[in-house]
Design a protein around this motif. Structure first.
Motif, mmCIF file in Angstrom:
data_model
loop_
_atom_site.group_PDB
_atom_site.id
_atom_site.type_symbol
_atom_site.label_atom_id
_atom_site.label_comp_id
_atom_site.label_asym_id
_atom_site.label_seq_id
_atom_site.Cartn_x
_atom_site.Cartn_y
_atom_site.Cartn_z
ATOM 1 N N TRP A 238 0.860 -1.185 0.000
ATOM 2 C CA TRP A 238 0.000 0.000 0.000
ATOM 3 C C TRP A 238 0.895 1.233 0.000
ATOM 4 O O TRP A 238 1.890 1.281 0.731
ATOM 5 C CB TRP A 238 -0.927 -0.010 1.206
ATOM 6 N N GLN A 245 3.603 2.394 2.782
ATOM 7 C CA GLN A 245 2.892 2.461 4.050
ATOM 8 C C GLN A 245 3.362 1.319 4.956
ATOM 9 O O GLN A 245 3.095 0.149 4.673
ATOM 10 C CB GLN A 245 1.388 2.379 3.824
ATOM 11 N N GLY A 247 2.355 0.197 7.617
ATOM 12 C CA GLY A 247 1.309 -0.619 8.243
ATOM 13 C C GLY A 247 0.778 -1.721 7.354
ATOM 14 O O GLY A 247 -0.102 -2.489 7.774
ATOM 15 N N THR A 248 1.296 -1.851 6.134
ATOM 16 C CA THR A 248 0.851 -2.915 5.223
ATOM 17 C C THR A 248 1.128 -4.293 5.829
ATOM 18 O O THR A 248 2.236 -4.575 6.261
ATOM 19 C CB THR A 248 1.561 -2.804 3.861
ATOM 20 N N GLN A 249 0.105 -5.120 5.852
ATOM 21 C CA GLN A 249 0.225 -6.483 6.362
ATOM 22 C C GLN A 249 -0.041 -7.459 5.219
ATOM 23 O O GLN A 249 -1.106 -7.420 4.609
ATOM 24 C CB GLN A 249 -0.768 -6.732 7.504
ATOM 25 N N THR A 266 -3.243 -6.005 3.403
ATOM 26 C CA THR A 266 -4.240 -5.176 4.059
ATOM 27 C C THR A 266 -3.583 -3.954 4.705
ATOM 28 O O THR A 266 -2.387 -3.961 5.011
ATOM 29 C CB THR A 266 -4.996 -5.969 5.138
ATOM 30 N N LEU A 267 -4.408 -2.932 4.910
ATOM 31 C CA LEU A 267 -3.939 -1.716 5.570
ATOM 32 C C LEU A 267 -5.058 -1.186 6.466
ATOM 33 O O LEU A 267 -6.172 -0.930 6.003
ATOM 34 C CB LEU A 267 -3.544 -0.659 4.535
ATOM 35 N N CYS A 279 -2.568 0.726 -4.128
ATOM 36 C CA CYS A 279 -1.887 -0.567 -3.961
ATOM 37 C C CYS A 279 -1.005 -0.792 -5.186
ATOM 38 O O CYS A 279 -1.479 -0.694 -6.326
ATOM 39 C CB CYS A 279 -2.901 -1.691 -3.829
#
Length: 327
Positions: A238, A245, A247-249, A266-267, A279
């Motif tokens: 992301w 980002q 926090g991208t998982q 996911t974010l 994305c």
């Protein structure tokens, strides 16, 4: 006794010379999982893998090999395939008997599971490395290091006892070294050559966006789905502009029925931060043309419209026609 599968590999997988460099999978390994429920019941499972692509299996009920790819057999004749199945069938019978003979001496308690993995890998410059590891009850038990048995700390005194026992058989280590450092690499190169057309194929990824379950009040879970790509290595992130980002998982890369892969990233963000997010997907099949999907892009909104609004309109029209007929 845990090393017999490699001995059989030396017999059934003779190597050859391959001069062409190959860019693809870099390792081959065999996996054995043996479950011992009691003194009279045991089950053995076996499989062969190129990296994380399974190309061989073993049907423990019928005692026959399962070739998952046309090129898994290499150039074997039907006679050689039959010989291979006979060898593995005999090995699993003998392995089961030997383990049960040593249950008391090694103070094993039923039920227990023995897992083994052995194979080889290619490095840059065509150099090779090898590995052999055994686990007992899900814990590391022993491995082969510097051409000798190395007990794992998790194996305790039982692993030390096993290594002391097997180290008495000096001839075994020469065989192990030959199988791991010579036979296995030759087989790996041979399979890579036989399956070159499929292993070097490129499958372009497809990507789409969706919302996941809300993480909490005022928050959004953005999901980027990527499917249909091959080979497995892929980069999904992301972005906000050109900024990744953190926090991208990323979830696990999962196999699909057509031998391609699927991944989702996911974010978790606040509802006010979704604007300007995108994305980005990088894959070898795309070259320099990354896939970039923008959250809130008209295309994305159009897809939502097509997926939700249009079916609702069709339903309303059908209901109206039904009422008109009734009237």
């Amino acid at each position: 006794m845990l090393l017999l599968p490699l001995l059989f590999l030396a017999v059934i997988f003779p190597g050859g010379d391959h001069e062409d460099a190959f860019q693809g999978p870099t390792s081959y390994h065999v996996i054995q999982i043996s479950t011992f429920a009691n003194s009279t019941w045991a089950q053995n499972q076996g499989s062969g893998w190129l990296d994380d692509l399974q190309i061989l299996g073993w049907d423990s009920d019928s005692g026959t090999a399962i070739f998952l790819k046309p090129w898994s057999k290499g150039n074997f004749s039907e006679e050689e395939v039959t010989e291979m199945e006979d060898l593995f069938r005999a090995y699993f019978i003998e392995f089961t008997r030997r383990v049960q003979d040593y249950v008391s001496e090694f103070q094993l308690e039923y039920p227990f599971v023995i897992q083994g993995i052995a194979g080889c890998e290619l490095h840059s410059g065509k150099s090779t490395g090898s590995f052999l590891r055994v686990a007992l009850g899900g814990l590391d038990f022993m491995s082969v290091k510097n051409h000798s048995c190395a007990p794992a700390p998790e194996g305790g005194s039982r692993a030390q006892q096993f290594c002391a026992l097997i180290s008495q058989y000096h001839g075994i280590w020469g065989i192990i070294d030959t199988l791991l450092s010579e036979t296995c690499p030759r087989y790996l190169l041979g399979v890579l050559d036989a399956g070159k057309a499929e292993l070097q194929r490129q499958g372009k990824p497809e990507a789409w966006l969706s919302r996941g379950p809300s993480p909490g009040p005022g928050r959004e879970l953005l999901v980027c789905h990527v499917s249909g790509f091959y080979p497995k290595p892929v980069w999904v992130m992301w972005m906000r502009g050109e900024q990744e980002q953190p926090g991208t998982q990323q979830g696990d890369v999962l196999p699909s029925a057509d031998w391609t892969w699927y991944l989702q990233a996911t974010l978790d963000v606040t509802a006010g931060e979704v604007a300007g997010l995108s994305c980005r997907v990088k894959h070898s099949s795309l070259g320099d043309q990354d896939i970039i999907l923008y959250w809130g892009h008209p295309t994305f909104i159009g897809l939502i419209f097509l997926a939700i609004i249009v079916p609702s309109l069709v339903l309303l029209i059908c209901l109206a026609l039904w009422f008109l007929r009734r009237w």
